[in-house]
Design a protein around this motif. Structure first.
Motif, PDB file in Angstrom:
ATOM      1  N   LEU A 113       0.820  -1.206   0.000  1.00 56.24           N
ATOM      2  CA  LEU A 113       0.000   0.000   0.000  1.00 56.24           C
ATOM      3  C   LEU A 113       0.859   1.264   0.000  1.00 56.24           C
ATOM      4  N   GLU A 114       1.931   1.263   0.758  1.00 59.87           N
ATOM      5  CA  GLU A 114       2.817   2.423   0.753  1.00 59.87           C
ATOM      6  C   GLU A 114       3.451   2.612  -0.628  1.00 59.87           C
ATOM      7  N   SER A 115       3.745   1.510  -1.310  1.00 60.16           N
ATOM      8  CA  SER A 115       4.323   1.636  -2.648  1.00 60.16           C
ATOM      9  C   SER A 115       3.316   2.253  -3.615  1.00 60.16           C
ATOM     10  N   LEU A 116       2.028   1.924  -3.458  1.00 61.20           N
ATOM     11  CA  LEU A 116       1.008   2.505  -4.323  1.00 61.20           C
ATOM     12  C   LEU A 116       0.848   3.994  -4.057  1.00 61.20           C
ATOM     13  N   VAL A 117       0.814   4.371  -2.790  1.00 59.95           N
ATOM     14  CA  VAL A 117       0.664   5.785  -2.444  1.00 59.95           C
ATOM     15  C   VAL A 117       1.862   6.577  -2.955  1.00 59.95           C
ATOM     16  N   LYS A 118       3.039   5.990  -2.847  1.00 63.46           N
ATOM     17  CA  LYS A 118       4.228   6.684  -3.337  1.00 63.46           C
ATOM     18  C   LYS A 118       4.159   6.869  -4.844  1.00 63.46           C
ATOM     19  N   ALA A 119       3.745   5.840  -5.572  1.00 58.95           N
ATOM     20  CA  ALA A 119       3.655   5.939  -7.022  1.00 58.95           C
ATOM     21  C   ALA A 119       2.655   7.004  -7.444  1.00 58.95           C
ATOM     22  N   TYR A 120       1.583   7.146  -6.684  1.00 60.25           N
ATOM     23  CA  TYR A 120       0.518   8.077  -7.058  1.00 60.25           C
ATOM     24  C   TYR A 120       0.766   9.486  -6.529  1.00 60.25           C
ATOM     25  N   VAL A 121       1.084   9.585  -5.247  1.00 57.39           N
ATOM     26  CA  VAL A 121       1.245  10.895  -4.614  1.00 57.39           C
ATOM     27  C   VAL A 121       2.642  11.468  -4.830  1.00 57.39           C
ATOM     28  N   GLY A 122       3.662  10.653  -4.562  1.00 58.56           N
ATOM     29  CA  GLY A 122       5.031  11.147  -4.691  1.00 58.56           C
ATOM     30  C   GLY A 122       5.386  11.509  -6.115  1.00 58.56           C
ATOM     31  N   ASP A 123       5.124  10.600  -7.044  1.00 60.80           N
ATOM     32  CA  ASP A 123       5.419  10.885  -8.441  1.00 60.80           C
ATOM     33  C   ASP A 123       4.525  11.991  -8.973  1.00 60.80           C
ATOM     34  N   GLY A 124       3.284  12.043  -8.503  1.00 61.32           N
ATOM     35  CA  GLY A 124       2.367  13.089  -8.945  1.00 61.32           C
ATOM     36  C   GLY A 124       2.856  14.477  -8.577  1.00 61.32           C
ATOM     37  N   LEU A 125       3.413  14.606  -7.381  1.00 59.81           N
ATOM     38  CA  LEU A 125       3.931  15.903  -6.946  1.00 59.81           C
ATOM     39  C   LEU A 125       5.095  16.346  -7.820  1.00 59.81           C
ATOM     40  N   ALA A 126       6.015  15.413  -8.103  1.00 59.96           N
ATOM     41  CA  ALA A 126       7.152  15.740  -8.966  1.00 59.96           C
ATOM     42  C   ALA A 126       6.675  16.129 -10.358  1.00 59.96           C
ATOM     43  N   ASN A 127       5.714  15.389 -10.873  1.00 57.34           N
ATOM     44  CA  ASN A 127       5.220  15.678 -12.213  1.00 57.34           C
ATOM     45  C   ASN A 127       4.503  17.027 -12.280  1.00 57.34           C
ATOM     46  N   ASP A 128       3.797  17.378 -11.222  1.00 60.85           N
ATOM     47  CA  ASP A 128       3.157  18.696 -11.174  1.00 60.85           C
ATOM     48  C   ASP A 128       4.202  19.803 -11.268  1.00 60.85           C
ATOM     49  N   PHE A 129       5.322  19.621 -10.572  1.00 61.43           N
ATOM     50  CA  PHE A 129       6.382  20.627 -10.614  1.00 61.43           C
ATOM     51  C   PHE A 129       6.958  20.750 -12.024  1.00 61.43           C
ATOM     52  N   TYR A 130       7.193  19.613 -12.685  1.00 64.42           N
ATOM     53  CA  TYR A 130       7.732  19.665 -14.042  1.00 64.42           C
ATOM     54  C   TYR A 130       6.756  20.365 -14.986  1.00 64.42           C
ATOM     55  N   ASP A 143       5.953  20.716 -24.765  1.00 66.05           N
ATOM     56  CA  ASP A 143       5.041  19.631 -25.111  1.00 66.05           C
ATOM     57  C   ASP A 143       5.620  18.276 -24.723  1.00 66.05           C
ATOM     58  N   LEU A 144       6.923  18.102 -24.918  1.00 64.60           N
ATOM     59  CA  LEU A 144       7.564  16.840 -24.554  1.00 64.60           C
ATOM     60  C   LEU A 144       7.492  16.615 -23.055  1.00 64.60           C
ATOM     61  N   VAL A 145       7.793  17.649 -22.269  1.00 66.47           N
ATOM     62  CA  VAL A 145       7.759  17.508 -20.815  1.00 66.47           C
ATOM     63  C   VAL A 145       6.356  17.146 -20.346  1.00 66.47           C
ATOM     64  N   VAL A 146       5.359  17.846 -20.851  1.00 61.78           N
ATOM     65  CA  VAL A 146       3.977  17.577 -20.438  1.00 61.78           C
ATOM     66  C   VAL A 146       3.591  16.138 -20.778  1.00 61.78           C
ATOM     67  N   THR A 147       3.958  15.699 -21.980  1.00 55.09           N
ATOM     68  CA  THR A 147       3.658  14.323 -22.382  1.00 55.09           C
ATOM     69  C   THR A 147       4.391  13.320 -21.504  1.00 55.09           C
ATOM     70  N   SER A 148       5.630  13.642 -21.146  1.00 57.73           N
ATOM     71  CA  SER A 148       6.463  12.714 -20.384  1.00 57.73           C
ATOM     72  C   SER A 148       5.946  12.485 -18.965  1.00 57.73           C
ATOM     73  N   VAL A 149       5.261  13.467 -18.404  1.00 58.05           N
ATOM     74  CA  VAL A 149       4.817  13.321 -17.021  1.00 58.05           C
ATOM     75  C   VAL A 149       3.354  12.921 -16.917  1.00 58.05           C
ATOM     76  N   GLU A 150       2.722  12.638 -18.056  1.00 58.59           N
ATOM     77  CA  GLU A 150       1.351  12.156 -18.000  1.00 58.59           C
ATOM     78  C   GLU A 150       1.339  10.714 -17.502  1.00 58.59           C
ATOM     79  N   GLY A 151       0.372  10.389 -16.663  1.00 57.54           N
ATOM     80  CA  GLY A 151       0.262   9.030 -16.153  1.00 57.54           C
ATOM     81  C   GLY A 151      -1.097   8.760 -15.566  1.00 57.54           C
ATOM     82  N   GLY A 152      -2.088   9.528 -15.983  1.00 56.81           N
ATOM     83  CA  GLY A 152      -3.416   9.423 -15.405  1.00 56.81           C
ATOM     84  C   GLY A 152      -4.091   8.081 -15.601  1.00 56.81           C
ATOM     85  N   GLU A 153      -3.626   7.300 -16.617  1.00 54.87           N
ATOM     86  CA  GLU A 153      -4.283   6.026 -16.875  1.00 54.87           C
ATOM     87  C   GLU A 153      -4.119   5.043 -15.728  1.00 54.87           C
ATOM     88  N   HIS A 154      -3.126   5.277 -14.854  1.00 54.37           N
ATOM     89  CA  HIS A 154      -2.889   4.370 -13.744  1.00 54.37           C
ATOM     90  C   HIS A 154      -3.562   4.826 -12.451  1.00 54.37           C
TER      91      HIS A 154
END
Length: 241
Positions: A113-130, A143-154
């Motif tokens: 569960l902690e690994s899931l929260v990290k994948a969603y919350v931790g990576d999401g925060l970094a991607n928001d900054f980018y 455009d490349l950066v925005v595409t690279s940090v998309e991951g909403g399908e998960h």
């Protein structure tokens, strides 16, 4: 959303050849940014593949492996963009190995569960900054950066698993809420360290001859947006931020 900057990175010879390309400082900053994103993607791939071993079911294992594959699939395009700026992608990633790996050492999940929260919350925060930083880039790189940090399908997969766990045992929610706050704190610490050590990245946010930058007020609004989006993710997971 990141603040709009009309006229940022104005082109002189085409839509993807801004005046900023002539600025060595801008090129250095973009190579730095792409370097850290590329290494973060590789690190996310390695971490998610390792975390898949903690999955309670085969379906969960496959889902996390798919997330890992998606992260790695983005690296080649980032490396290609680094080369268009005259950089070497492996040299560009090297300065960021230590801070990225330090973040992951300090936030090693104790369970599935902690690994899931990290994948969603931790990576999401970094991607928001980018995404925020991408507002100050030339159109092609943005455009490349925005595409690279998309991951909403998960997102739906993670939200479903975490919410189900909390429903089965409400005590899990308190522990994961603390974990989410820790992830945010560690991410901000590492981001500050990287910015302090990489002058080009700091200069990028300060702006240039054809690119407006962030003043203190705008910087404050940016961090407010990051905090709000973190709270939204935590709420979707059924956790207090």
């Amino acid at each position: 959303m990141a603040e709009s900057h009309e006229g940022a990175a104005t082109s002189t010879t085409g839509p993807d050849v801004p005046v900023a390309f002539e600025d060595p400082g801008y090129r250095e900053a973009v190579v730095d940014l792409l370097g850290v994103i590329a290494y973060a993607e590789i690190s996310a791939f390695e971490r998610l593949a390792e975390d898949a071993k903690l999955a309670p079911t085969l379906a969960d294992k496959v889902a996390l492996a798919a997330m890992a594959t998606a992260e790695f699939s983005k690296v080649a395009a980032i490396h290609d963009r680094v080369r268009t700026f005259g950089g070497d992608p492996f040299e560009a990633m090297t300065p960021f190995r230590l801070p990225v790996e330090q973040f992951h050492r300090h936030t090693a999940p104790a369970d599935w569960l902690e690994s899931l929260v990290k994948a969603y919350v931790g990576d999401g925060l970094a991607n928001d900054f980018y995404r925020e930083v991408a507002a100050y880039l030339d159109p092609g790189t943005r455009d490349l950066v925005v595409t690279s940090v998309e991951g909403g399908e998960h997102a739906a997969f993670v939200v479903d698993r975490v919410r189900a766990a909390i429903a089965a045992d409400p005590r899990v929610g308190g522990r994961l809420a603390l974990w989410g706050r820790r992830l945010m704190g560690e991410a901000l610490i590492q981001a500050q360290r990287v910015a302090a050590e990489r002058d080009a990245l700091s200069a990028l946010l300060a702006g240039g001859v054809d690119r407006p930058g962030l003043d203190l007020a705008a910087l404050g609004r940016m961090f407010t947006r990051l905090t709000e989006r973190h709270a939204e993710r935590m709420a979707l997971l059924g956790l207090d931020s």
